[in-house]
Scaffold this active site. Structure first.
Site, short mmCIF file in Angstrom:
data_model
loop_
_atom_site.label_atom_id
_atom_site.label_comp_id
_atom_site.label_asym_id
_atom_site.label_seq_id
_atom_site.Cartn_x
_atom_site.Cartn_y
_atom_site.Cartn_z
N GLY A 123 20.19 33.00 -21.02
CA GLY A 123 20.24 31.63 -21.53
C GLY A 123 20.06 31.61 -23.04
O GLY A 123 19.78 32.64 -23.66
N ASP A 124 20.28 30.44 -23.61
CA ASP A 124 20.12 30.24 -25.06
C ASP A 124 21.08 31.09 -25.88
O ASP A 124 20.76 31.52 -26.98
CB ASP A 124 18.67 30.53 -25.49
N LYS B 247 25.66 28.24 -25.87
CA LYS B 247 26.74 27.61 -25.09
C LYS B 247 27.03 26.22 -25.62
O LYS B 247 28.18 25.81 -25.68
CB LYS B 247 26.34 27.49 -23.61
N GLY B 248 25.96 25.50 -26.03
CA GLY B 248 26.14 24.13 -26.52
C GLY B 248 27.10 24.09 -27.69
O GLY B 248 27.99 23.25 -27.75
N GLY C 59 18.64 23.45 -22.62
CA GLY C 59 18.39 22.90 -23.95
C GLY C 59 19.51 23.31 -24.87
O GLY C 59 19.56 24.43 -25.33
N HIS C 60 20.45 22.41 -25.07
CA HIS C 60 21.57 22.71 -25.96
C HIS C 60 21.31 22.11 -27.32
O HIS C 60 21.07 20.91 -27.43
CB HIS C 60 22.86 22.09 -25.41
N GLN D 236 21.94 27.52 -18.48
CA GLN D 236 21.27 28.81 -18.23
C GLN D 236 22.31 29.94 -18.25
O GLN D 236 23.30 29.81 -18.94
CB GLN D 236 20.48 28.79 -16.91
N THR E 66 10.93 23.81 -24.25
CA THR E 66 9.47 23.94 -24.16
C THR E 66 8.83 24.32 -25.49
O THR E 66 7.61 24.30 -25.61
CB THR E 66 9.12 25.04 -23.14
N ASP F 207 25.65 36.14 -37.46
CA ASP F 207 25.05 36.08 -38.80
C ASP F 207 23.57 36.45 -38.82
O ASP F 207 23.05 36.86 -39.86
CB ASP F 207 25.25 34.67 -39.39
N GLY G 89 27.39 30.69 -37.45
CA GLY G 89 26.45 29.65 -37.91
C GLY G 89 26.49 28.50 -36.92
O GLY G 89 27.42 28.38 -36.13
#
Ligand code: IMP
Length: 427
Positions: free
Chosen positions: A12-13, A16-17, A40-41, A223, A300, A332, A414
């Site tokens: 995750g993280d 994707k957003g 959390g995007h 996720q 979180t 980057d 970026g």
């Protein structure tokens, strides 16, 4: 067929957003198929940072239809907060559509998430505390409450009575806590239902209409593969299926209706919560990655565990998702590392493993085998063409594609929309 699924390939993280937001510009529809407010995007648009948990990333584009599908667990409190934040920025959310078959996250789900974690002690999963697992468990146990019932006061009252009677026995007799009050929850959630009613529909029917009209559709995963309930590092996983196969059940489609699958891969590795992480760097390197990249949980605020790129994980994710290509993000962040390591395999008891281990004991004991590549020690964030990236940087990108078993089609340097190098047409 113009449909693309975007999935996370690590823990995750991965960003994707940002990738969904970038592709959403060309899409008519963005549909989320699993997960909930645990996601959390972070999306940067027009110089502003938006943290989205439930809303599909396409919501920032006016005219884009954004679907919250049937297998998303819907927390109305979070959704209404996000809608209010958009409104405050003058953004319009009229394109939102919520599945009438989605399950509703209720106060007892969040309470159970905390109580069950507490009871597990040292074996806790390290959940986001958003009630995700308990809500999916209720769905499987057939005592969940779906949006369609929640929208109907009579049905909601009846189903909430039944569920709460059962939950309160566990809350009081197993956990020794105070019972929850029916009327308080009922009144509060009827109020939320009234606010969200205009967005509710049969999203399965809607998506099929859009497909028939040859609209461009993005399926947005939350996720990632390693957190998949069936294929991830169980039990340190989420309670849904972030892998591409879940698009079908989570939105009501057939497998042949997924055109292309893009795996989002972060140029290094991170993990939040508990569980083995073979390339974790509990040293100055991990610290440098965390601080350069601000690797703190969007949901979180927890510091994320950081480490080198692990090709065993991504190769496994390529297989699980049938990846067509990779979107490589946060390249980057590695601009100032003189040397960069890539994990090429796992050794267990002196032998190289051929398969990703199912056993957490084995995964916890494997030795990561590394290959060292020279860094590029130059800024990459302003580069717009792939060929303009430093030679060592391109070498790193190519090696990731080779090891992962999928070509790198997008490189992100970026958080902003324009810091995206696209090597091939996506839609
Ligand atoms: P849950 O999804 O809240 O039940 O948490 C289960 C596990 O998934 C924990 O290790 C969480 O930290 C992790 N997790 C859930 N959502 C995300 C996410 O969006 N990014 C990264 N980890 C997540």
């Amino acid at each position: 067929m113009s449909s693309i699924c975007v999935v996370g390939t690590q823990w995750g993280d991965e960003g994707k957003g940002k990738i969904v937001d970038y592709l959403a510009e060309q899409a008519d529809v963005v549909a989320r198929y699993q997960g909930g407010a645990n996601a959390g995007h972070t999306v940067v648009a027009k110089g502003k940072t938006f943290k989205l948990h439930l809303l599909p990333s396409g919501i920032l584009y006016p005219g884009c239809t954004c679907i919250i599908g049937n297998d998303v667990v819907l927390d109305p409190v979070v959704l209404l907060e996000e809608l209010a934040a958009l409104k405050a920025e003058g953004l319009d959310a009229s394109g939102l559509r919520i599945s009438n078959r989605a399950h509703v996250v209720l106060p007892y789900h969040k309470l159970f998430d905390k109580l069950e974690e507490r009871m597990k002690g040292n074996s806790k999963v390290g959940t986001t505390g958003r009630g995700i697992g308990p809500c999916y468990a209720d769905a499987a146990n057939r005592i969940g409450i779906r949006v369609v019932s929640w929208m109907d006061r009579e049905a909601f009252a009846q189903e909430l009575q039944t569920a709460l009677a059962y939950k309160n026995r566990i809350i009081t007799q197993v956990f020794g806590e105070q019972p929850l009050d029916f009327q308080t929850i009922y009144d509060e959630y009827c109020g939320y239902a009234d606010q969200l009613r205009p967005y509710v529909c049969d999203t399965c029917a809607l998506i099929h209409e859009e497909l028939a009209a040859d609209k461009k559709i993005l399926f947005e995963g939350a996720q990632a593969a390693m957190l998949d309930l069936s294929h991830g590092t169980y039990p340190f996983v989420t309670s849904s299926h972030p892998t591409a196969g879940a698009v079908c059940v989570g939105l009501g489609l057939g497998p042949k209706q997924i055109g292309k699958v893009i795996g989002v891969v972060k140029a290094y590795a991170t993990r939040v919560g508990e569980g083995p992480f073979p390339t974790e760097q509990l040293n100055a390197i991990g610290e440098q990655i965390r601080e350069t990249a601000h690797e703190y949980g969007a949901t979180t605020g927890r510091p994320r565990r950081c480490g080198w790129f692990d090709s065993c994980v991504v190769r496994y994710a390529t297989m699980l998702n049938g990846l067509d290509c990779i979107a490589l993000t946060r390249l980057d962040i590695l601009d100032q590392f003189p040397e960069i390591q890539i994990c090429t395999g796992y050794k267990y008891q002196g032998k190289l493993l051929n398969e990703f281990p199912a056993s957490l004991k084995v995964l916890g004991e494997v030795e990561a085998v590394y290959e060292t590549l020279p860094g590029w020690m130059a800024p990459t964030s302003d580069i717009k063409e792939y060929d303009q990236l430093p030679a060592n940087c391109r070498r790193y990108v190519e090696r990731i594609g080779e090891l992962a078993g999928a070509r790198v089609g997008i490189v992100s340097v970026g958080p902003e929309r324009d810091r995206t190098i696209v090597r091939e047409k996506m839609f």
